[in-house]
Design a protein around this motif. Structure first.
Motif, PDB file in Angstrom:
ATOM      1  N   VAL A  73       0.869  -1.174   0.000  1.00 29.09           N
ATOM      2  CA  VAL A  73       0.000   0.000   0.000  1.00 29.09           C
ATOM      3  C   VAL A  73       0.904   1.222   0.000  1.00 29.09           C
ATOM      4  N   ASN A  74       0.723   2.104  -1.001  1.00 30.95           N
ATOM      5  CA  ASN A  74       1.588   3.283  -1.082  1.00 30.95           C
ATOM      6  C   ASN A  74       1.143   4.355  -0.089  1.00 30.95           C
ATOM      7  N   ASP A  75       1.849   5.481  -0.088  1.00 31.68           N
ATOM      8  CA  ASP A  75       1.568   6.557   0.876  1.00 31.68           C
ATOM      9  C   ASP A  75       0.177   7.153   0.701  1.00 31.68           C
ATOM     10  N   ALA A  76      -0.408   7.033  -0.514  1.00 38.80           N
ATOM     11  CA  ALA A  76      -1.743   7.564  -0.772  1.00 38.80           C
ATOM     12  C   ALA A  76      -2.836   6.558  -0.412  1.00 38.80           C
ATOM     13  N   GLY A  77      -2.447   5.405   0.129  1.00 34.63           N
ATOM     14  CA  GLY A  77      -3.415   4.396   0.530  1.00 34.63           C
ATOM     15  C   GLY A  77      -3.898   3.501  -0.601  1.00 34.63           C
ATOM     16  N   GLN A  78      -3.201   3.526  -1.745  1.00 30.00           N
ATOM     17  CA  GLN A  78      -3.592   2.718  -2.898  1.00 30.00           C
ATOM     18  C   GLN A  78      -2.852   1.384  -2.890  1.00 30.00           C
ATOM     19  N   LYS A 137       8.270   0.463  -1.875  1.00 32.82           N
ATOM     20  CA  LYS A 137       7.714   1.789  -1.697  1.00 32.82           C
ATOM     21  C   LYS A 137       8.617   2.894  -2.241  1.00 32.82           C
ATOM     22  N   PHE A 138       9.903   2.599  -2.435  1.00 37.00           N
ATOM     23  CA  PHE A 138      10.798   3.586  -3.021  1.00 37.00           C
ATOM     24  C   PHE A 138      10.436   3.789  -4.486  1.00 37.00           C
ATOM     25  N   LYS A 139      10.564   5.015  -4.983  1.00 33.29           N
ATOM     26  CA  LYS A 139      10.082   5.345  -6.315  1.00 33.29           C
ATOM     27  C   LYS A 139      11.067   5.074  -7.438  1.00 33.29           C
ATOM     28  N   PHE A 140      12.349   4.897  -7.166  1.00 35.10           N
ATOM     29  CA  PHE A 140      13.313   4.725  -8.246  1.00 35.10           C
ATOM     30  C   PHE A 140      13.529   3.261  -8.583  1.00 35.10           C
TER      31      PHE A 140
END
Length: 142
Positions: A73-78, A137-140
């Motif tokens: 689950v990402n930081d936006a709750g998705q 969860k890291f974006k890169f």
């Protein structure tokens, strides 16, 4: 830079697993005895299993590459999922096998499109499920 072969069956298994997008399964590739070709060691699609239990049974003597859909689950709750490639190179593996695995990783990555992250592990605690979710969860990439 080493360019090892990948069996047709291993590539077929990879694409089949990649398209399944099921977080319960995994695909394990290993080097053959001659250390010149990657082949399928294990594939699991739908069988629910405990990931940490699977990790605890990984060989301490043989290197492998594990593909795993990691749900998080990402930081936006998705709800999200990323395809991980985990290079398992245990400290107690044969030195020649470790060198071949390490030298073949760059061309290996090019053959397996769609991998979002590559995790290098030599100890089992590097790839327990909580650690993998944090990595996702890291974006890169890479």
């Amino acid at each position: 830079m080493l360019d090892l072969k990948v069996t047709d069956q291993a590539l077929c298994d990879y694409y089949q697993y990649k398209l399944s997008q099921n977080g319960d399964g995994h695909l394990v590739l290993k080097l053959n005895e001659e250390l010149d070709t990657y082949e399928t060691a294990q594939i699991c699609f739908d069988e629910p299993h405990e990931w940490n239990d699977f990790v605890s049974h990984l060989s301490e003597k043989r290197c492998s590459v594990i593909f795993k859909h990691c749900k998080f689950v990402n930081d936006a709750g998705q709800n999200r999922s990323k395809l991980l490639a985990i290079t398992w190179i245990p400290h107690s593996a044969n030195i020649r096998e470790k060198m071949v695995m390490a030298a073949s990783m760059k061309p290996f990555r090019l053959k397996f499109e769609g991998v979002m992250k590559v995790v290098e592990a030599s100890a089992k605690n590097d790839i327990y499920f909580d650690e993998l979710q944090d990595i996702c969860k890291f974006k890169f990439k890479y």
